[in-house]
Each structure stands twice: as structure tokens, then as C-alpha cells.
Design an enzyme around this catalytic site. Structure first.
Site: not given
Ligand code: GLN
Length: 486
Positions: A74, A149, A173
Site C-alpha cells: 500500500k 482504503s 481499511s
Molecule cells: N473508512 C474509514 C475512514 O474513512 C477507515 C479508513 C481506514 O481504516 N484507513 O476513515
């Protein structure tokens, strides 16, 4: 091919590391124009690394555990000399002068870097649509999002564009995109894995973890990346157990708690609910005992998270001021104007929204009403889990209330997008390890994910239950016909 099988093939000379790497680079050439999982493919380096493994093998050297395993990383994990953008204009040209601890451990273990994967900008989002460099699509249905994400990493694994990948999980995410893409995703205990070199989003929640095609591979990667790190003071000093050998322990006698509140969700898709309950029945057939448990504060997780995470993000992102590194606006008016313009140009709208919410929640007049209150509710959520684990070994829920939604569905409705993490966020707030494992498909052919949660540092038990389930059910045998993936 599972990593353990690959190891045998490499040892016996049936397949070379170069062949395995070339296979994945070819696959990337064919499918990535459509999937867009990668922001950058490091083909030259990958081939050179693979050749080195083959030479070591030819010379009869002992091979490290992940020798020749091609991985995707990532793009919020720093890779020395290779751009690390966080999918943001702010870091578009950022080339880190150092390597993150997790990736350093992977390369030491012989793994091969194929490239850096797409994400929601600064890991803020649930669909990989907030990337400044274009969205990633879901390999099972390219009109759908891959989740987020870590959508690039999940899609790359699902589409066979790498053997495994790393993601990061602040509120879901790793697990939610794993669920949307039909792969395994593990968020370790808070502090189990070093965050040195992970671009910070919300420091009391962020954890790095693996995305893989199967549970044993998740254990293989965790084995390498877990453990104390003198460069990360939030990293736990506890020894790392042998995750791989505990996989084969049967689940008979374990108590598995179904969190009532998760199954009573209004927005819970009925096909998701049915598949997850069926998975619970399968575990019962293996001798586990199913128990109904209540975590009354579970559903308050989302509101709590959307105060705490933006607050921490607003502090972490204050470093992007146009002075030290990152995008700098071209204006000579004043220092303040330069900083403000750099941020306006460098950050996308979701990142700006989070900074504004966080700054507001932390401001003198509101910090008690919002930030402090959220921390208090966070403690209550953790206590719910503590209580539940007094009577069960593992908790079971769906990973996400729905399957992959169509691209653009929540584009104008951030609150609807935030709900995608309703079921994953509480584990982050409590610092608990949790895994998403594929448990079926909808009639429309979209993957469904099952989430398992255990107590702090009980990754071995988590992986064991997930592995036993996976071995019994073989979900991928029932994958929809005509799907081009895997
Ligand atoms: N979808 C969640 C957010 O937008 C979690 C994102 C994540 O785990 N990085 O914050």
C-alpha cells in the site's frame, strides 16, 4: 498458490523466483489497465530481486521464509528511493529517504516488491475513490468499488496481480476491502506490528496487516512483520508466537459469540446476514459452541470514531505545511498564504473535511463536548468487549453490512460512506485483532466476508479459527462462473 506450496516448488526447482515474478508482472500488464490497483510497478527491481533468490538457491544457500514471494505494498508505507504518495497530490513527488520497518522485514525475509498500490487519499475512505490518481475497480465486477482504503492491495490480490499484499487498517481499511474483493485481510492487535514508516492517519488506531488469498498466507506474513521495534515506541514488546503451527489446532470446544447488535442492523443486507449465519453453523459443525452475546455500545463505534480519527488526523496532517516536504504552492505573498494555498492545492476534499472536523472537535470550546466524550465512549466499547471475552473465545460478525457497492454510490454523501465501516471500527477502537475471511457470494456473484475478533494478542487463535473454517468450507469452489479472476 499458497506461500508454503511455492516454497516447496522453489526448493525442488520446479519454478524459479524469476518465473513467478514474471508471471505476476505479465498479469499486471494484462489486467491492471482495467483494475488500476497499482500506482507504480517496480518491474526492474522485482526481476533483479527474484534473480538474486534464484542465484542463492543455485548456490545451495539457506533460503529465507518468503524467498521469491512477489508482494504489493500500500502506498502509505515508506519505501526508500521509491515514491510514496498516499494517493495525494500533497505527496505526489515524495521519495522517502528511509524504509518502513514492515517492508524492511519483508525484503530481509526474501520477498520481492512488485509495486505500490492505490488507496483512498491518506487512507481516508471506504472505496478507493478519493485517490488523487484515479479509482481502483473491483475485480469481481469492475462497475463496483473494491472497498477501501486498501482497495488497491485487495484488488491486486484478488486479481492475481501479486501473491499477497500489505494494507493498513484504521477503521476497517484492510478488512472491508478484503470482504469486498473476496480475499483474507487481517488487522493485528494495536501495537503488534511496527508503524515506523507508515504515514500516520490516526495514531491511536492505525495498524499494518496482510491481505492474502488464504489464511495460512496471512499467518506467514504476520510472522515476519510482527514484533517489537525500537523505532516505534507504541510497538508492544511481547514475543511473537508461532502463528503457522497453531493453524491446525481443531476448534472443537471453542466458544464463539455472535454479537447480537450486529445482526440486528437495519442496513444489513439479507444475503450477507444469511451467509455469515451459515458460516457460524459450519463452525458449530466443527465442534465450536455458538453463544449469543451483547455489546450494547457496538453501534456507537462509528460516531466515536468520526470524532477521534479526524482529531488525530488534524494533528498528524499539520506537518504538511509546504515548508518541510510535500507540495508547495507557488506564491510569495506570505508564509501563511503559502501554507494555506499548499494545503488547498495538495489535499482533496475528504482530507480537508477530516482536518476541519478534527480541528473543530479539538478546539478549546468543544474539546470536552466532543473529543473527551468520544474517548469516554471508546472506553465503554472496550469494556463491552472485555465482558464478552469473559464468556467466549472469539466474536463473529459480518465484516461489512453490504457487499461491494457501485462506483459513485456515495460520492455526494460522506455519512453513507462512513457507514461502510460500522462493523469493523469497534475492533480498532478497542485495539483488538480481527480478520475478514470470504464466506460466500451473493446471487449477483459478489463476495461476502465474515469477521472474527479475539482478545488482545490472540492472533494465533484468530488465525486458527479462520483457517479451520476456510479448510472446511472452501468458499472459492463456489465462485461464480465466468469470473475472470484467480
Ligand atoms: N473508512 C474509514 C475512514 O474513512 C477507515 C479508513 C481506514 O481504516 N484507513 O476513515
Amino acid at each position: 498458490m499458497a506461500i508454503a506450496d511455492w516454497r516447496q516448488q522453489l526448493k525442488r526447482g520446479e519454478l524459479s523466483a524469476r518465473e513467478l515474478t514474471d508471471h505476476h508482472l505479465d498479469r499486471i500488464d494484462v489486467v491492471d489497465p482495467c483494475i488500476h490497483a497499482y500506482l507504480e510497478v517496480t518491474a526492474k527491481r522485482a526481476r533483479a530481486d527474484a534473480d538474486r533468490i534464484d542465484q542463492a538457491r543455485a548456490a545451495g544457500e539457506d533460503l529465507p521464509p518468503l524467498a521469491g514471494v512477489p508482494l504489493a505494498i500500500k502506498d502509505n508505507l515508506c519505501t526508500q528511493g521509491i515514491r510514496t504518495t498516499c494517493s495525494s497530490r500533497m505527496l505526489e513527488d515524495f521519495v522517502p529517504p528511509y524504509e518502513s520497518t514492515v517492508t524492511e522485514r519483508l525484503w530481509k525475509a526474501g520477498a520481492v516488491l512488485l509495486g505500490k498500490t492505490n488507496l483512498d487519499e491518506f487512507a481516508m475512505g471506504s472505496s478507493t475513490e478519493t485517490s488523487a490518481f484515479g479509482a481502483t475497480t473491483n475485480p469481481w465486477n469492475v462497475d463496483r468499488v473494491p472497498g477501501g482504503s486498501s482497495g488497491g492491495s485487495a484488488a491486486a490480490v484478488a486479481a492475481g496481480e501479486c501473491v499477497a499484499a500489505l494494507g493498513s487498517d484504521t477503521g476497517g481499511s484492510i478488512r472491508q476491502p478484503a470482504s469486498f474483493c473476496g480475499v483474507v485481510g487481517l488487522k493485528p492487535t494495536y501495537g503488534r506490528v511496527s508503524r515506523w514508516g507508515l504515514v500516520a492517519f490516526a495514531s491511536s488506531l492505525d495498524q499494518v496487516g496482510p491481505l492474502t488469498t488464504n489464511v495460512a498466507d496471512a499467518a506467514e506474513l504476520l510472522q515476519v512483520i510482527a514484533g517489537p521495534d525500537p523505532r516505534d515506541s507504541t510497538c508492544l514488546s511481547a514475543d511473537v508466537p508461532d502463528y503457522i503451527s497453531s493453524l491446525s489446532t481443531p476448534v472443537a470446544g471453542l466458544r464463539i459469540g455472535l454479537i447480537r447488535e450486529c445482526f440486528e442492523q437495519e442496513g444489513l443486507d439479507l444475503e450477507v446476514k444469511a451467509a455469515v449465519l451459515e458460516a457460524a453453523n459450519q463452525l458449530e459443525k466443527l465442534g465450536a459452541e455458538l453463544v449469543d452475546v451483547s455489546c450494547p455500545r457496538f453501534n456507537d463505534g462509528i460516531a466515536t470514531y468520526y470524532v477521534i480519527a479526524p482529531s488525530e488526523a488534524s494533528a498528524n496532517l499539520a506537518r504538511y505545511d509546504g515548508v518541510k516536504y510535500g507540495h508547495r504552492a507557488d506564491t510569495a505573498e506570505s508564509l501563511a498564504a503559502m501554507t494555506s494555498l499548499s494545503r488547498a492545492q495538495g489535499f482533496g476534499s475528504e482530507v480537508q473535511r477530516r482536518i476541519l472536523i478534527g480541528t473543530y472537535a479539538l478546539s478549546a470550546g468543544y474539546v470536552d463536548a466532543y473529543y473527551k466524550k468520544a474517548q469516554q465512549v471508546r472506553t465503554l466499547i472496550r469494556r463491552d468487549f472485555d465482558k464478552a471475552f469473559q464468556s467466549v473465545d472469539v466474536l463473529l460478525t459480518p465484516t461489512s453490512p453490504t457487499t461491494a457497492f457501485a462506483a459513485g454510490t456515495h460520492a455526494d454523501d460522506p455519512l453513507a460512506m462512513y457507514l461502510a465501516d460500522l462493523l469493523t471500527i469497534p475492533a480498532n477502537l478497542a485495539g483488538l485483532p480481527a480478520i475478514s475471511v470470504p464466506c460466500g457470494f451473493t446471487d449477483a456473484g459478489l463476495p461476502i466476508g465474515l469477521q472474527l475478533i479475539t482478545g488482545v494478542l490472540e492472533e494465533a487463535k484468530l488465525l486458527q479459527v479462520a483457517y479451520q473454517y476456510e479448510q472446511m468450507v472452501n468458499v472459492m469452489d463456489s465462485k461464480p462462473e465466468g469470473s475472470f479472476i484467480l
